[in-house]
Design a protein around this motif. Structure first.
Motif, PDB file in Angstrom:
ATOM      1  N   GLN A  15     -37.555 -55.882 -50.103  1.00 52.00           N
ATOM      2  CA  GLN A  15     -38.265 -55.711 -51.368  1.00 52.00           C
ATOM      3  C   GLN A  15     -39.753 -55.490 -51.117  1.00 52.00           C
ATOM      4  N   LEU A  16     -40.315 -56.267 -50.204  1.00 50.81           N
ATOM      5  CA  LEU A  16     -41.727 -56.133 -49.875  1.00 50.81           C
ATOM      6  C   LEU A  16     -42.019 -54.770 -49.253  1.00 50.81           C
ATOM      7  N   LEU A  17     -41.169 -54.333 -48.353  1.00 45.23           N
ATOM      8  CA  LEU A  17     -41.353 -53.029 -47.721  1.00 45.23           C
ATOM      9  C   LEU A  17     -41.259 -51.901 -48.748  1.00 45.23           C
ATOM     10  N   THR A  18     -40.308 -51.998 -49.668  1.00 44.55           N
ATOM     11  CA  THR A  18     -40.181 -51.004 -50.737  1.00 44.55           C
ATOM     12  C   THR A  18     -41.414 -51.009 -51.629  1.00 44.55           C
ATOM     13  N   PHE A  19     -41.936 -52.201 -51.938  1.00 36.55           N
ATOM     14  CA  PHE A  19     -43.135 -52.329 -52.755  1.00 36.55           C
ATOM     15  C   PHE A  19     -44.339 -51.694 -52.070  1.00 36.55           C
ATOM     16  N   ILE A  20     -44.498 -51.930 -50.779  1.00 34.47           N
ATOM     17  CA  ILE A  20     -45.633 -51.374 -50.039  1.00 34.47           C
ATOM     18  C   ILE A  20     -45.516 -49.855 -49.920  1.00 34.47           C
ATOM     19  N   ILE A  21     -44.319 -49.356 -49.632  1.00 35.50           N
ATOM     20  CA  ILE A  21     -44.124 -47.907 -49.541  1.00 35.50           C
ATOM     21  C   ILE A  21     -44.352 -47.253 -50.899  1.00 35.50           C
ATOM     22  N   GLY A  22     -43.861 -47.884 -51.974  1.00 34.54           N
ATOM     23  CA  GLY A  22     -44.103 -47.359 -53.315  1.00 34.54           C
ATOM     24  C   GLY A  22     -45.576 -47.334 -53.665  1.00 34.54           C
ATOM     25  N   THR A  23     -46.306 -48.364 -53.242  1.00 34.33           N
ATOM     26  CA  THR A  23     -47.742 -48.409 -53.478  1.00 34.33           C
ATOM     27  C   THR A  23     -48.451 -47.272 -52.749  1.00 34.33           C
ATOM     28  N   ILE A  24     -48.090 -47.048 -51.511  1.00 33.87           N
ATOM     29  CA  ILE A  24     -48.705 -45.975 -50.724  1.00 33.87           C
ATOM     30  C   ILE A  24     -48.391 -44.615 -51.333  1.00 33.87           C
ATOM     31  N   VAL A  25     -47.136 -44.409 -51.742  1.00 34.56           N
ATOM     32  CA  VAL A  25     -46.745 -43.132 -52.352  1.00 34.56           C
ATOM     33  C   VAL A  25     -47.515 -42.907 -53.647  1.00 34.56           C
ATOM     34  N   LEU A  26     -47.640 -43.944 -54.465  1.00 36.40           N
ATOM     35  CA  LEU A  26     -48.365 -43.798 -55.728  1.00 36.40           C
ATOM     36  C   LEU A  26     -49.850 -43.537 -55.504  1.00 36.40           C
ATOM     37  N   ILE A  27     -50.422 -44.140 -54.480  1.00 34.13           N
ATOM     38  CA  ILE A  27     -51.833 -43.876 -54.155  1.00 34.13           C
ATOM     39  C   ILE A  27     -52.015 -42.429 -53.691  1.00 34.13           C
ATOM     40  N   VAL A  28     -51.109 -41.950 -52.858  1.00 34.01           N
ATOM     41  CA  VAL A  28     -51.202 -40.563 -52.383  1.00 34.01           C
ATOM     42  C   VAL A  28     -51.044 -39.583 -53.545  1.00 34.01           C
ATOM     43  N   ILE A  29     -50.077 -39.845 -54.428  1.00 36.44           N
ATOM     44  CA  ILE A  29     -49.877 -38.969 -55.594  1.00 36.44           C
ATOM     45  C   ILE A  29     -51.100 -39.007 -56.501  1.00 36.44           C
ATOM     46  N   SER A  30     -51.669 -40.195 -56.689  1.00 30.39           N
ATOM     47  CA  SER A  30     -52.850 -40.317 -57.544  1.00 30.39           C
ATOM     48  C   SER A  30     -54.069 -39.640 -56.933  1.00 30.39           C
ATOM     49  N   LEU A  31     -54.155 -39.623 -55.611  1.00 31.38           N
ATOM     50  CA  LEU A  31     -55.253 -38.903 -54.970  1.00 31.38           C
ATOM     51  C   LEU A  31     -55.070 -37.394 -55.104  1.00 31.38           C
ATOM     52  N   LYS A  32     -53.819 -36.950 -55.090  1.00 31.92           N
ATOM     53  CA  LYS A  32     -53.529 -35.523 -55.232  1.00 31.92           C
ATOM     54  C   LYS A  32     -53.822 -35.049 -56.652  1.00 31.92           C
ATOM     55  N   TRP A  33     -53.412 -35.853 -57.665  1.00 33.59           N
ATOM     56  CA  TRP A  33     -53.634 -35.528 -59.066  1.00 33.59           C
ATOM     57  C   TRP A  33     -54.410 -36.672 -59.713  1.00 33.59           C
ATOM     58  N   PRO A  34     -55.740 -36.610 -59.717  1.00 38.31           N
ATOM     59  CA  PRO A  34     -56.571 -37.724 -60.191  1.00 38.31           C
ATOM     60  C   PRO A  34     -56.374 -38.073 -61.667  1.00 38.31           C
ATOM     61  N   GLY A  35     -55.889 -37.165 -62.486  1.00 39.23           N
ATOM     62  CA  GLY A  35     -55.655 -37.464 -63.889  1.00 39.23           C
ATOM     63  C   GLY A  35     -54.600 -38.525 -64.095  1.00 39.23           C
ATOM     64  N   MET A  36     -53.713 -38.678 -63.131  1.00 44.83           N
ATOM     65  CA  MET A  36     -52.662 -39.696 -63.238  1.00 44.83           C
ATOM     66  C   MET A  36     -53.226 -41.108 -63.141  1.00 44.83           C
ATOM     67  N   ILE A  37     -54.370 -41.277 -62.493  1.00 43.20           N
ATOM     68  CA  ILE A  37     -54.952 -42.608 -62.330  1.00 43.20           C
ATOM     69  C   ILE A  37     -55.247 -43.214 -63.698  1.00 43.20           C
ATOM     70  N   LEU A  38     -55.707 -42.407 -64.604  1.00 44.10           N
ATOM     71  CA  LEU A  38     -56.079 -42.902 -65.922  1.00 44.10           C
ATOM     72  C   LEU A  38     -54.877 -43.068 -66.840  1.00 44.10           C
ATOM     73  N   PHE A  39     -53.922 -42.155 -66.784  1.00 44.05           N
ATOM     74  CA  PHE A  39     -52.878 -42.131 -67.790  1.00 44.05           C
ATOM     75  C   PHE A  39     -51.516 -42.639 -67.325  1.00 44.05           C
ATOM     76  N   LEU A  40     -51.091 -42.332 -66.125  1.00 45.01           N
ATOM     77  CA  LEU A  40     -49.703 -42.583 -65.763  1.00 45.01           C
ATOM     78  C   LEU A  40     -49.516 -43.604 -64.647  1.00 45.01           C
ATOM     79  N   SER A  41     -50.383 -43.641 -63.680  1.00 42.14           N
ATOM     80  CA  SER A  41     -50.177 -44.485 -62.498  1.00 42.14           C
ATOM     81  C   SER A  41     -50.074 -45.979 -62.793  1.00 42.14           C
ATOM     82  N   PRO A  42     -50.950 -46.576 -63.613  1.00 44.45           N
ATOM     83  CA  PRO A  42     -50.820 -48.030 -63.846  1.00 44.45           C
ATOM     84  C   PRO A  42     -49.499 -48.408 -64.504  1.00 44.45           C
ATOM     85  N   GLY A  43     -49.048 -47.609 -65.453  1.00 41.37           N
ATOM     86  CA  GLY A  43     -47.778 -47.900 -66.115  1.00 41.37           C
ATOM     87  C   GLY A  43     -46.594 -47.761 -65.177  1.00 41.37           C
TER      88      GLY A  43
END
Length: 117
Positions: A65-93
């Motif tokens: 579970q921890l490994l999945t959580f960390i990998i998901g966090t890294i993937v979401l950070i990479v996606i948010s860096l690629k598309w910065p608009g997601m940081i405000l609207f979609l990433s936290p949810g």
């Protein structure tokens, strides 16, 4: 801690690699405990100190579970860096829903223990 990790990258000795691993582990622990504490406090009516204790146990209870959580966090950070608009609207949810889904077994275990009391 992140700034200490940044500064330690400029030191080129062998023993600093061990220190860098400790700093990375502390960063992961700190960030995960913060998210787990927020999720536990939003789901249960517990004191902050008890929520921290439950978050620590959750961190060390299930490695997959921890490994999945960390990998998901890294993937979401990479996606948010690629598309910065997601940081405000979609990433936290998305992040909170994903953390809630990953913690479902832990919540079931807590509910079972609370039902036994």
């Amino acid at each position: 801690m992140a700034y200490n990790l940044y500064l330690s990258l400029s030191i080129h000795t062998l023993w600093i690699i061990f220190i860098q691993f400790i700093i990375v582990f502390a960063l992961i622990l700190d960030f995960s405990l913060a998210i787990f504490t927020v999720m536990l406090r939003s789901r249960y009516d517990v004191a902050f100190k008890d929520a921290i204790k439950l978050a620590i146990v959750q961190f060390f209870s299930n490695f997959t579970q921890l490994l999945t959580f960390i990998i998901g966090t890294i993937v979401l950070i990479v996606i948010s860096l690629k598309w910065p608009g997601m940081i405000l609207f979609l990433s936290p949810g998305i992040y909170m829903v994903g953390a809630d889904r990953l913690s479902r077994r832990w919540y079931d275990k807590i509910d079972k223990m609370l039902g036994a009391v």
